[in-house]
Design a protein around this motif. Sequence first.
Motif, PDB file in Angstrom:
ATOM      1  N   GLY A 290      25.004   8.000 -21.485  1.00  0.00           N
ATOM      2  CA  GLY A 290      25.022   6.905 -22.452  1.00  0.00           C
ATOM      3  C   GLY A 290      23.652   6.655 -23.044  1.00  0.00           C
ATOM      4  O   GLY A 290      23.503   6.499 -24.266  1.00  0.00           O
ATOM      5  N   HIS A 291      22.634   6.603 -22.175  1.00  0.00           N
ATOM      6  CA  HIS A 291      21.260   6.462 -22.678  1.00  0.00           C
ATOM      7  C   HIS A 291      20.928   7.571 -23.674  1.00  0.00           C
ATOM      8  O   HIS A 291      20.375   7.325 -24.755  1.00  0.00           O
ATOM      9  CB  HIS A 291      20.262   6.551 -21.517  1.00  0.00           C
ATOM     10  CG  HIS A 291      20.135   5.313 -20.697  1.00  0.00           C
ATOM     11  ND1 HIS A 291      20.035   4.051 -21.240  1.00  0.00           N
ATOM     12  CD2 HIS A 291      20.052   5.148 -19.340  1.00  0.00           C
ATOM     13  CE1 HIS A 291      19.909   3.156 -20.264  1.00  0.00           C
ATOM     14  NE2 HIS A 291      19.919   3.800 -19.109  1.00  0.00           N
TER      15      HIS A 291
ATOM     16  N   VAL B 131      22.951   7.440 -27.166  1.00  0.00           N
ATOM     17  CA  VAL B 131      22.513   6.359 -28.048  1.00  0.00           C
ATOM     18  C   VAL B 131      21.083   6.604 -28.526  1.00  0.00           C
ATOM     19  O   VAL B 131      20.738   6.279 -29.669  1.00  0.00           O
ATOM     20  CB  VAL B 131      22.650   4.992 -27.351  1.00  0.00           C
ATOM     21  CG1 VAL B 131      22.072   3.880 -28.213  1.00  0.00           C
ATOM     22  CG2 VAL B 131      24.114   4.711 -27.057  1.00  0.00           C
TER      23      VAL B 131
ATOM     24  N   LEU C   5      21.500   8.938 -31.389  1.00  0.00           N
ATOM     25  CA  LEU C   5      22.158   8.284 -32.529  1.00  0.00           C
ATOM     26  C   LEU C   5      21.247   7.284 -33.232  1.00  0.00           C
ATOM     27  O   LEU C   5      21.420   7.023 -34.431  1.00  0.00           O
ATOM     28  CB  LEU C   5      23.433   7.579 -32.057  1.00  0.00           C
ATOM     29  CG  LEU C   5      24.576   8.488 -31.598  1.00  0.00           C
ATOM     30  CD1 LEU C   5      25.740   7.653 -31.104  1.00  0.00           C
ATOM     31  CD2 LEU C   5      25.025   9.410 -32.722  1.00  0.00           C
ATOM     32  N   THR C   6      20.299   6.721 -32.507  1.00  0.00           N
ATOM     33  CA  THR C   6      19.393   5.742 -33.120  1.00  0.00           C
ATOM     34  C   THR C   6      18.096   6.383 -33.605  1.00  0.00           C
ATOM     35  O   THR C   6      17.154   5.677 -33.979  1.00  0.00           O
ATOM     36  CB  THR C   6      19.064   4.611 -32.131  1.00  0.00           C
ATOM     37  OG1 THR C   6      18.522   5.168 -30.911  1.00  0.00           O
ATOM     38  CG2 THR C   6      20.312   3.803 -31.804  1.00  0.00           C
TER      39      THR C   6
ATOM     40  N   GLY D  78      16.614   0.258 -31.879  1.00  0.00           N
ATOM     41  CA  GLY D  78      16.915   1.544 -31.265  1.00  0.00           C
ATOM     42  C   GLY D  78      16.665   1.541 -29.773  1.00  0.00           C
ATOM     43  O   GLY D  78      17.478   2.033 -28.985  1.00  0.00           O
TER      44      GLY D  78
ATOM     45  N   LEU E 234      19.273  -0.801 -27.968  1.00  0.00           N
ATOM     46  CA  LEU E 234      20.584  -0.165 -27.827  1.00  0.00           C
ATOM     47  C   LEU E 234      20.557   0.957 -26.800  1.00  0.00           C
ATOM     48  O   LEU E 234      21.513   1.141 -26.033  1.00  0.00           O
ATOM     49  CB  LEU E 234      21.049   0.367 -29.179  1.00  0.00           C
ATOM     50  CG  LEU E 234      21.407  -0.693 -30.226  1.00  0.00           C
ATOM     51  CD1 LEU E 234      21.694  -0.044 -31.575  1.00  0.00           C
ATOM     52  CD2 LEU E 234      22.605  -1.522 -29.769  1.00  0.00           C
ATOM     53  N   THR E 235      19.456   1.702 -26.763  1.00  0.00           N
ATOM     54  CA  THR E 235      19.336   2.783 -25.786  1.00  0.00           C
ATOM     55  C   THR E 235      19.348   2.233 -24.365  1.00  0.00           C
ATOM     56  O   THR E 235      20.018   2.782 -23.477  1.00  0.00           O
ATOM     57  CB  THR E 235      18.049   3.588 -26.038  1.00  0.00           C
ATOM     58  OG1 THR E 235      18.106   4.170 -27.344  1.00  0.00           O
ATOM     59  CG2 THR E 235      17.880   4.688 -25.011  1.00  0.00           C
TER      60      THR E 235
ATOM     61  N   ALA F  29      22.831   0.910 -23.324  1.00  0.00           N
ATOM     62  CA  ALA F  29      23.917   1.877 -23.193  1.00  0.00           C
ATOM     63  C   ALA F  29      24.181   2.323 -21.769  1.00  0.00           C
ATOM     64  O   ALA F  29      25.320   2.672 -21.431  1.00  0.00           O
ATOM     65  CB  ALA F  29      23.615   3.099 -24.061  1.00  0.00           C
TER      66      ALA F  29
ATOM     67  N   ALA G  14      27.976   2.408 -20.398  1.00  0.00           N
ATOM     68  CA  ALA G  14      28.599   3.697 -20.701  1.00  0.00           C
ATOM     69  C   ALA G  14      29.760   4.065 -19.784  1.00  0.00           C
ATOM     70  O   ALA G  14      30.813   4.493 -20.288  1.00  0.00           O
ATOM     71  CB  ALA G  14      27.544   4.798 -20.694  1.00  0.00           C
TER      72      ALA G  14
END
Length: 246
Positions: free
Chosen positions: A57-58, A61, A64-65, A92, A95-96, A99, A103
């Motif tokens: 998850g980290h 994201v 993606l960021t 960014g 969100l990271t 996540a 996740a």
Amino acid sequence: MVSIEGMADFWERLFGAQPDPPPLLVVLTGLVALLVVVTRLPWRIARNAITIAHEGGHALVAVLTGRKLHGIRLHSDTSGLTLSAGRPTGPGMVLTLLAGYLAPPLVGLGGAWLLAGNRITLLLWIAVLLLLAMLVMIRNLYGALTLVIVGGAVLAVSWYASPQVQAAFAWTGVWFLLLGGVRPVVELQRLRARRGMPASDADQLAGITPLPAFFWVVLFGLVNLTVLVTGGLMLAGPLLAEAGLT
């Protein structure tokens, strides 16, 4: 050379829907997953799957960021580390950091959605592809071995196991991700209360936002509980249908 009929059979096998599972399977797999989550030794072993989802998850994201992903490490104590480069603050980074704890149950929710449509084989193959994608970014031997073993097991079940075994494997795995996403949040707060964890995701979020670490821990817990209930209702579809509630 693969024939057209062979390709058609492959795509049908991959995207076709399997029969509805027996309601008893839904109940038993949920109980097995719950037993693994609440007992010490099984949890200690199975927690590696939660760590894989957490670090994945980290990593996802971060990419993606717009952050630059340097690598992922999985450790034998079931901890992990994802390294990325970019702005140390801002949306960014927030969100990271968010996540990781979110996740596992969110991945479980996606799996529950696929299982609600009886796309068992598709779920297993998506899992294999995600594990392969993550393997490329692994930077230590233990992490690589873990992903190869887990990915190999999922691939073997998807290719060789009977539909009944695939169903039991898939439902147990998804239940485990949904249920197993809650326990790490509880463990996090217990560790923070005892000695503090300045490097935890919640504490790092507190360092780059005006909100305290406890706020982020509560947010992790509330989101994961909500996802657990939502995914649980999806998985319980055959049981609810048998009871005439849907």
